[in-house]
Motif scaffolding. Sequence first.
Motif, PDB file in Angstrom:
ATOM      1  N   LEU A  55       0.824  -1.212   0.000  1.00 54.18           N
ATOM      2  CA  LEU A  55       0.000   0.000   0.000  1.00 54.18           C
ATOM      3  C   LEU A  55       0.858   1.263   0.000  1.00 54.18           C
ATOM      4  CD1 LEU A  55      -2.821  -1.149   2.436  1.00 54.18           C
ATOM      5  CD2 LEU A  55      -2.957  -0.896  -0.067  1.00 54.18           C
ATOM      6  N   GLU A  56       2.003   1.199   0.673  1.00 55.32           N
ATOM      7  CA  GLU A  56       2.922   2.343   0.634  1.00 55.32           C
ATOM      8  C   GLU A  56       3.528   2.495  -0.756  1.00 55.32           C
ATOM      9  OE1 GLU A  56       6.591   4.367   3.103  1.00 55.32           O
ATOM     10  OE2 GLU A  56       5.818   2.424   3.731  1.00 55.32           O
ATOM     11  N   GLY A  60       1.177   5.287  -1.737  1.00 52.61           N
ATOM     12  CA  GLY A  60       1.835   6.325  -0.946  1.00 52.61           C
ATOM     13  C   GLY A  60       1.187   6.561   0.402  1.00 52.61           C
ATOM     14  N   ILE A  61       0.529   5.546   0.948  1.00 56.89           N
ATOM     15  CA  ILE A  61      -0.103   5.683   2.263  1.00 56.89           C
ATOM     16  C   ILE A  61       0.565   4.744   3.254  1.00 56.89           C
ATOM     17  CG2 ILE A  61      -2.333   6.412   1.334  1.00 56.89           C
ATOM     18  CD1 ILE A  61      -3.357   3.542   1.885  1.00 56.89           C
ATOM     19  N   VAL A  96      -2.905  10.469   1.650  1.00 63.16           N
ATOM     20  CA  VAL A  96      -3.982  10.469   0.671  1.00 63.16           C
ATOM     21  C   VAL A  96      -3.617   9.477  -0.424  1.00 63.16           C
ATOM     22  CG1 VAL A  96      -5.249  11.867  -1.009  1.00 63.16           C
ATOM     23  CG2 VAL A  96      -4.539  12.877   1.171  1.00 63.16           C
ATOM     24  N   PRO A  97      -4.436   8.437  -0.629  1.00 63.68           N
ATOM     25  CA  PRO A  97      -4.110   7.445  -1.662  1.00 63.68           C
ATOM     26  C   PRO A  97      -4.045   8.083  -3.051  1.00 63.68           C
ATOM     27  CG  PRO A  97      -5.900   6.656  -0.255  1.00 63.68           C
ATOM     28  CD  PRO A  97      -5.667   8.095   0.080  1.00 63.68           C
ATOM     29  N   ARG A  98      -2.975   7.761  -3.774  1.00 65.30           N
ATOM     30  CA  ARG A  98      -2.823   8.243  -5.146  1.00 65.30           C
ATOM     31  C   ARG A  98      -2.217   7.137  -5.995  1.00 65.30           C
ATOM     32  NH1 ARG A  98       1.031  10.016  -1.829  1.00 65.30           N
ATOM     33  NH2 ARG A  98       3.154  10.315  -2.565  1.00 65.30           N
ATOM     34  N   ALA A  99      -2.452   7.190  -7.271  1.00 73.48           N
ATOM     35  CA  ALA A  99      -2.005   6.145  -8.197  1.00 73.48           C
ATOM     36  C   ALA A  99      -0.520   6.307  -8.496  1.00 73.48           C
ATOM     37  CB  ALA A  99      -2.815   6.213  -9.483  1.00 73.48           C
TER      38      ALA A  99
END
Length: 143
Positions: A55-56, A60-61, A96-99
């Motif tokens: 997930l990181e 980026g979370i 904040v989740p981003r692609a």
Amino acid sequence: MPQLLTVVAAALIGPDGHILLQQRPPGKSMNGLWEFPGGKVDPGETPEVALARELEEELGITVAPHALFPAAFASEALGDRHLLLLLFTTTAWTGVPRALEASEVRWVHVDDMHQLPMPPADLPLVLSLSALLRAPQRVGQRG
């Protein structure tokens, strides 16, 4: 006997109950399909630690492994390998989740997931997640 491929995925559940999906990028197998974020479990990793790492890398979370709750699994033959896909839920992450590796991310209501093209192994997870979210006990609680 086929080699077992263990993969972990997360249903990130936002405050409004929508779930984050990501779209597989061009050049990867099943490109364009929508999926739960996650990835392979490396040797020596627990599923929760692997998922927190993935997930990181992908979104980026930061998610603490203890904030991931087992929800469902899928099992599917993939030629000379056999996929075991473990789905976890969480409502707790930092950032904040981003692609970062996907083409796009999208927050989707669980009922709307049936309208999106998804990998075959994800489809039974959507049904399980839908039932879980309708259960009287809140997702993300133990005991």
